[in-house]
Design a protein around this motif. Structure first.
Motif, PDB file in Angstrom:
ATOM      1  N   ASP A 359       1.290  -1.575   0.520  1.00 20.20           N
ATOM      2  CA  ASP A 359       0.211  -0.306   0.149  1.00 20.20           C
ATOM      3  C   ASP A 359       0.618   1.275   0.081  1.00 20.20           C
ATOM      4  O   ASP A 359       1.889   1.105   0.180  1.00 20.20           O
ATOM      5  CB  ASP A 359      -0.550   0.223   1.087  1.00 20.20           C
ATOM      6  N   LEU A 381      -6.520  -2.591  -0.230  1.00 17.32           N
ATOM      7  CA  LEU A 381      -6.360  -2.974  -2.187  1.00 17.32           C
ATOM      8  C   LEU A 381      -6.985  -3.719  -3.275  1.00 17.32           C
ATOM      9  O   LEU A 381      -7.176  -4.856  -2.393  1.00 17.32           O
ATOM     10  CB  LEU A 381      -4.785  -2.909  -2.288  1.00 17.32           C
ATOM     11  N   ASP A 405       0.085  -0.191  -4.659  1.00 20.88           N
ATOM     12  CA  ASP A 405      -0.952   0.853  -4.416  1.00 20.88           C
ATOM     13  C   ASP A 405       0.182   1.920  -5.194  1.00 20.88           C
ATOM     14  O   ASP A 405       1.284   0.824  -5.795  1.00 20.88           O
ATOM     15  CB  ASP A 405      -0.804   1.593  -3.221  1.00 20.88           C
ATOM     16  N   ASN A 412      -4.841   6.706  -1.724  1.00 20.43           N
ATOM     17  CA  ASN A 412      -5.665   5.996  -1.735  1.00 20.43           C
ATOM     18  C   ASN A 412      -6.592   6.103  -0.896  1.00 20.43           C
ATOM     19  O   ASN A 412      -6.162   6.764   0.812  1.00 20.43           O
ATOM     20  CB  ASN A 412      -5.011   4.385  -0.992  1.00 20.43           C
TER      21      ASN A 412
END
Length: 421
Positions: A359, A381, A405, A412
């Motif tokens: 991430d 995710l 990511d 995000n």
């Protein structure tokens, strides 16, 4: 500042959890840990699904095996028995807590629960070790073990030393690993129908170091896999051009004699210090492995990209506390770190039965905490929490679970749900 001194846990972090410096902890995580601590309730029956306090078990016959903590006390673990469909399934989790790379650092640690079982207490199992289905949907009813970390060398060393006062120090992480697993095999691990070795931070590195050895202890038909959370440390230059992580690992490798756990093919061609880094380790691991890490790991940003000694003007202090405070130049430096991180993971990307969950949130360990492992505000995710991604990878052979990511400032939205961005 010496590593062991710098890596003291925040009072908000439960004492059995992985330690990392307060300067490297994103504010959202401190807030979440505070909420988690406040929400802890008294233990009730397992059937009710609430977190259970799990007592400490000292390793039997530890001294005669030479498997001891830094101070010579017996190592310890916590075992929570599985039930129902998970009665013959096992998770063995290796605790984290940084490293000690000098005799002075290790002498300091020997007077804490990171170096002596004399200071260890019962703990509450959360996150990946939770017995509550809603918080741990796949592993909740497995046999779960948390192996306490008291050697300061990622369960890898086999040596002895003395501090400045002549007091003996024991660097016996490898013997602790072998003796604890041997004892667990006698308690049912040997007949496991499936098993997972996990760990975060220094424990995540340990999970990589011991992954193939763990696999080799079971019949080939038994599914055995490994999970490393926030254990992928990079050998990169900091702001001053120095390699802070290399200096720490070099001290551990030479002080604690970790050569025995390093891949033979690696040390045949490279220096042992290079083979202690995950970028080299994963080239030799044949066991299916899942790597969970942030591309902007808050520990590494605070201690690898911009350690205190490389930032005399403290220009990074606000950035390391909250990524929203970072300047464009600082963001550029962190994106360069992320680029090198993703590049180092290409080996894992090419292994079909491996899993990735990389991430872009500003965090460190996520698997040990119920809020970040699997909850309504957990980061996601591919629309999956970490727990869901790990479960899909474990059951499905890893196919399709390789999530990376985007880089900052692409945000995000589930990072925002955790209050970090």
């Amino acid at each position: 500042m010496a590593m062991a001194t710098a890596l003291r846990s925040s009072p908000l972090v439960p004492q059995h959890r992985p330690r990392f410096p307060v300067s490297a902890v994103a504010p959202w995580l401190v807030m979440l840990l505070a909420l988690a601590a406040l929400s802890c309730s008294s233990p009730v029956a397992v059937a009710a699904g609430s977190p259970e306090v799990v007592e400490l078990t000292l390793l039997a016959n530890a001294q005669e095996k030479g498997a001891v903590c830094l101070d010579g006390s017996p190592p310890a673990y916590h075992l929570q028995r599985g039930f129902g469909s998970g009665k013959h399934s096992w998770i063995v989790n290796l605790e984290g807590g940084a490293w000690c790379n000098t005799t002075e650092d290790c002498s300091d640690r020997r007077m804490t629960d990171l170096g002596s079982s004399k200071f260890m207490k019962a703990i509450e199992f959360e996150g990946i070790l939770s017995n509550k289905r809603s918080q741990n949907p796949y592993f909740y009813n497995w046999n779960k073990v948390d192996v306490r970390y008291c050697d300061g060398g990622s369960f890898a060393g086999d040596a002895e030393g003395k501090d400045r006062n002549g007091t003996k120090l024991f660097f016996r992480g490898l013997r602790i690993w072998e003796a604890v697993v041997d004892e667990l095999m006698g308690k049912g691990l040997a007949t496991a129908k499936q098993a997972l070795l996990s760990g975060c931070s220094a424990g995540g590195l340990a999970a990589l170091l011991h992954c193939d050895d763990f696999r080799a202890r079971f019949p080939q038909e038994v599914p055995v896999k490994c999970l490393s959370d926030s254990g992928f440390f990079l050998d990169v230059k900091d702001l001053s051009g120095e390699r802070f992580m290399r200096s720490i690992f070099s001290g551990v490798v030479h002080l604690q004699n970790v050569r025995e756990v390093l891949p033979k093919d690696c040390i045949a061609e490279k220096e042992p210090i290079e083979c202690f880094f995950p970028a080299e380790l994963i080239k030799s691991i044949s066991t299916p492995t899942f790597i969970r890490n942030s591309g902007y790991d808050s520990y590494q940003v605070g201690n690898v990209v911009a350690p205190g000694g490389s930032d005399p003007g403290q220009s990074w202090s606000r950035c390391k506390a909250d990524i929203r405070n970072c300047t464009s130049t600082q963001i550029e430096a962190m994106n360069e770190f992320r680029k090198e991180f993703v590049e180092a993971l290409k080996v894992a990307q090419c292994k079909s039965n491996w899993g990735l969950f990389i991430d872009s949130c500003f965090n460190h360990c996520q698997t040990p905490f119920r809020i970040t492992w699997h909850s309504q505000i957990s980061l996601r995710l591919g629309n999956k929490t970490i727990a869901e991604a790990v479960a899909d990878w474990y059951v499905g052979g890893g196919h399709g679970v390789k999530e990376i990511d985007c880089e900052y400032p692409c945000i995000n939205p589930t990072c925002s749900s955790q209050l970090d961005l």
